[in-house]
Design a protein around this motif. Structure first.
Motif, mmCIF file in Angstrom:
data_model
loop_
_atom_site.group_PDB
_atom_site.id
_atom_site.type_symbol
_atom_site.label_atom_id
_atom_site.label_comp_id
_atom_site.label_asym_id
_atom_site.label_seq_id
_atom_site.Cartn_x
_atom_site.Cartn_y
_atom_site.Cartn_z
ATOM 1 N N ASP A 44 0.830 -1.209 0.000
ATOM 2 C CA ASP A 44 0.000 0.000 0.000
ATOM 3 C C ASP A 44 0.866 1.262 0.000
ATOM 4 O OD1 ASP A 44 0.771 -0.894 2.575
ATOM 5 O OD2 ASP A 44 -0.749 0.365 3.531
ATOM 6 N N LEU A 45 1.963 1.250 0.745
ATOM 7 C CA LEU A 45 2.884 2.386 0.728
ATOM 8 C C LEU A 45 3.598 2.492 -0.621
ATOM 9 C CD1 LEU A 45 4.553 2.145 4.259
ATOM 10 C CD2 LEU A 45 2.851 3.789 3.483
ATOM 11 N N TYR A 46 3.952 1.344 -1.161
ATOM 12 C CA TYR A 46 4.620 1.332 -2.466
ATOM 13 C C TYR A 46 3.727 1.949 -3.540
ATOM 14 C CZ TYR A 46 6.930 -0.398 -6.650
ATOM 15 O OH TYR A 46 7.553 -0.480 -7.873
ATOM 16 N N GLU A 47 2.444 1.651 -3.473
ATOM 17 C CA GLU A 47 1.500 2.164 -4.472
ATOM 18 C C GLU A 47 1.321 3.677 -4.383
ATOM 19 O OE1 GLU A 47 0.273 0.601 -7.091
ATOM 20 O OE2 GLU A 47 1.435 -1.135 -6.435
ATOM 21 N N ILE A 48 1.702 4.261 -3.282
ATOM 22 C CA ILE A 48 1.694 5.723 -3.155
ATOM 23 C C ILE A 48 3.051 6.284 -3.595
ATOM 24 C CG2 ILE A 48 1.591 7.657 -1.516
ATOM 25 C CD1 ILE A 48 -0.287 5.846 0.183
ATOM 26 N N MET A 49 4.116 5.651 -3.126
ATOM 27 C CA MET A 49 5.441 6.215 -3.338
ATOM 28 C C MET A 49 5.971 6.061 -4.756
ATOM 29 S SD MET A 49 7.446 5.726 0.229
ATOM 30 C CE MET A 49 8.633 6.971 -0.261
ATOM 31 N N ASN A 50 5.805 4.902 -5.358
ATOM 32 C CA ASN A 50 6.383 4.705 -6.688
ATOM 33 C C ASN A 50 5.816 5.689 -7.710
ATOM 34 O OD1 ASN A 50 8.322 3.140 -8.257
ATOM 35 N ND2 ASN A 50 6.512 2.487 -9.393
ATOM 36 N N PRO A 51 4.483 5.797 -7.833
ATOM 37 C CA PRO A 51 3.961 6.806 -8.756
ATOM 38 C C PRO A 51 4.322 8.225 -8.316
ATOM 39 C CG PRO A 51 2.205 5.298 -8.093
ATOM 40 C CD PRO A 51 3.413 4.989 -7.262
ATOM 41 N N GLY A 52 4.442 8.441 -7.017
ATOM 42 C CA GLY A 52 4.810 9.752 -6.511
ATOM 43 C C GLY A 52 6.207 10.168 -6.962
ATOM 44 N N PHE A 53 7.148 9.214 -6.909
ATOM 45 C CA PHE A 53 8.494 9.502 -7.399
ATOM 46 C C PHE A 53 8.470 9.810 -8.892
ATOM 47 C CE2 PHE A 53 10.420 7.862 -3.509
ATOM 48 C CZ PHE A 53 11.533 8.681 -3.410
ATOM 49 N N ASN A 54 7.697 9.036 -9.634
ATOM 50 C CA ASN A 54 7.613 9.268 -11.078
ATOM 51 C C ASN A 54 7.003 10.631 -11.394
ATOM 52 O OD1 ASN A 54 8.768 6.774 -11.578
ATOM 53 N ND2 ASN A 54 6.807 5.737 -11.759
ATOM 54 N N GLN A 55 5.943 10.977 -10.694
ATOM 55 C CA GLN A 55 5.276 12.251 -10.944
ATOM 56 C C GLN A 55 6.167 13.426 -10.541
ATOM 57 O OE1 GLN A 55 1.466 12.796 -9.067
ATOM 58 N NE2 GLN A 55 1.080 14.699 -10.146
ATOM 59 N N ALA A 56 6.804 13.333 -9.396
ATOM 60 C CA ALA A 56 7.694 14.407 -8.956
ATOM 61 C C ALA A 56 8.853 14.574 -9.932
ATOM 62 C CB ALA A 56 8.218 14.130 -7.541
ATOM 63 N N ASN A 57 9.381 13.472 -10.424
ATOM 64 C CA ASN A 57 10.471 13.535 -11.392
ATOM 65 C C ASN A 57 10.017 14.248 -12.670
ATOM 66 O OD1 ASN A 57 13.216 12.752 -12.206
ATOM 67 N ND2 ASN A 57 12.135 11.504 -13.712
ATOM 68 N N THR A 58 8.833 13.904 -13.148
ATOM 69 C CA THR A 58 8.290 14.553 -14.345
ATOM 70 C C THR A 58 8.112 16.042 -14.118
ATOM 71 O OG1 THR A 58 7.166 12.521 -15.038
ATOM 72 C CG2 THR A 58 6.329 14.589 -15.945
ATOM 73 N N LEU A 59 7.521 16.408 -12.996
ATOM 74 C CA LEU A 59 7.303 17.824 -12.693
ATOM 75 C C LEU A 59 8.624 18.585 -12.567
ATOM 76 C CD1 LEU A 59 4.450 17.519 -10.039
ATOM 77 C CD2 LEU A 59 4.246 18.511 -12.333
ATOM 78 N N LEU A 60 9.590 17.972 -11.908
ATOM 79 C CA LEU A 60 10.865 18.631 -11.668
ATOM 80 C C LEU A 60 11.648 18.837 -12.956
ATOM 81 C CD1 LEU A 60 12.557 19.788 -9.384
ATOM 82 C CD2 LEU A 60 13.532 17.528 -9.038
ATOM 83 N N ASN A 61 11.459 17.967 -13.913
ATOM 84 C CA ASN A 61 12.221 18.049 -15.150
ATOM 85 C C ASN A 61 11.533 18.861 -16.240
ATOM 86 O OD1 ASN A 61 14.790 16.626 -14.754
ATOM 87 N ND2 ASN A 61 13.429 14.966 -14.144
ATOM 88 N N GLN A 62 10.430 19.496 -15.926
ATOM 89 C CA GLN A 62 9.801 20.396 -16.888
ATOM 90 C C GLN A 62 10.636 21.662 -16.998
ATOM 91 O OE1 GLN A 62 5.874 20.956 -15.270
ATOM 92 N NE2 GLN A 62 5.070 19.140 -16.285
ATOM 93 N N SER A 63 10.549 22.323 -18.148
ATOM 94 C CA SER A 63 11.326 23.548 -18.326
ATOM 95 C C SER A 63 10.873 24.646 -17.367
ATOM 96 C CB SER A 63 11.241 24.030 -19.773
ATOM 97 O OG SER A 63 9.897 24.272 -20.129
ATOM 98 N N ASN A 64 9.601 24.648 -17.021
ATOM 99 C CA ASN A 64 9.063 25.607 -16.059
ATOM 100 C C ASN A 64 8.205 24.825 -15.059
ATOM 101 O OD1 ASN A 64 8.385 27.981 -14.798
ATOM 102 N ND2 ASN A 64 6.840 28.566 -16.303
ATOM 103 N N PRO A 65 8.845 24.225 -14.039
ATOM 104 C CA PRO A 65 8.112 23.350 -13.112
ATOM 105 C C PRO A 65 6.929 24.043 -12.430
ATOM 106 C CG PRO A 65 10.469 23.173 -12.754
ATOM 107 C CD PRO A 65 10.254 24.333 -13.685
#
Length: 92
Positions: A44-65
């Motif tokens: 249950d924690l994994y299902e929150i954290m794994n997509p969370g890491f992916n989403q944060a990574n995507t947001l952080l790597n945008q040209s204008n986060p």
């Protein structure tokens, strides 16, 4: 890992995205190692954290986060990370 997430959160709040990327990269590398244990012990924690890491990574790597979205995602990861570390320490 949680310390790096918290550091990333602080850097994002201050608008220092370049340093935030470096800090988050370290946290993400730790997650790649640590995540398998969480997936096995507390899916249950994994299902929150794994997509969370992916989403944060995507947001952080945008040209204008999107600062607010990134802050919210990192806060969720930080809060969930606290529980994940406790579970891992108890069940190892």
């Amino acid at each position: 890992m949680k310390e790096q997430i918290d550091q990333t959160l602080s850097l994002v709040k201050s608008g220092n995205y370049q340093q935030a990327k470096i800090s988050f990269s370290t946290a993400r590398k730790t997650w790649f190692t640590f995540g398998g244990t969480i997936k096995r012990i507390a899916p249950d924690l994994y299902e929150i954290m794994n997509p969370g890491f992916n989403q944060a990574n995507t947001l952080l790597n945008q040209s204008n986060p999107q600062k607010q979205g990134l802050i919210e995602q990192l806060q969720t990861l930080s809060n969930t990370g606290t529980n994940a570390v406790k579970v891992s320490d108890i069940k190892e």
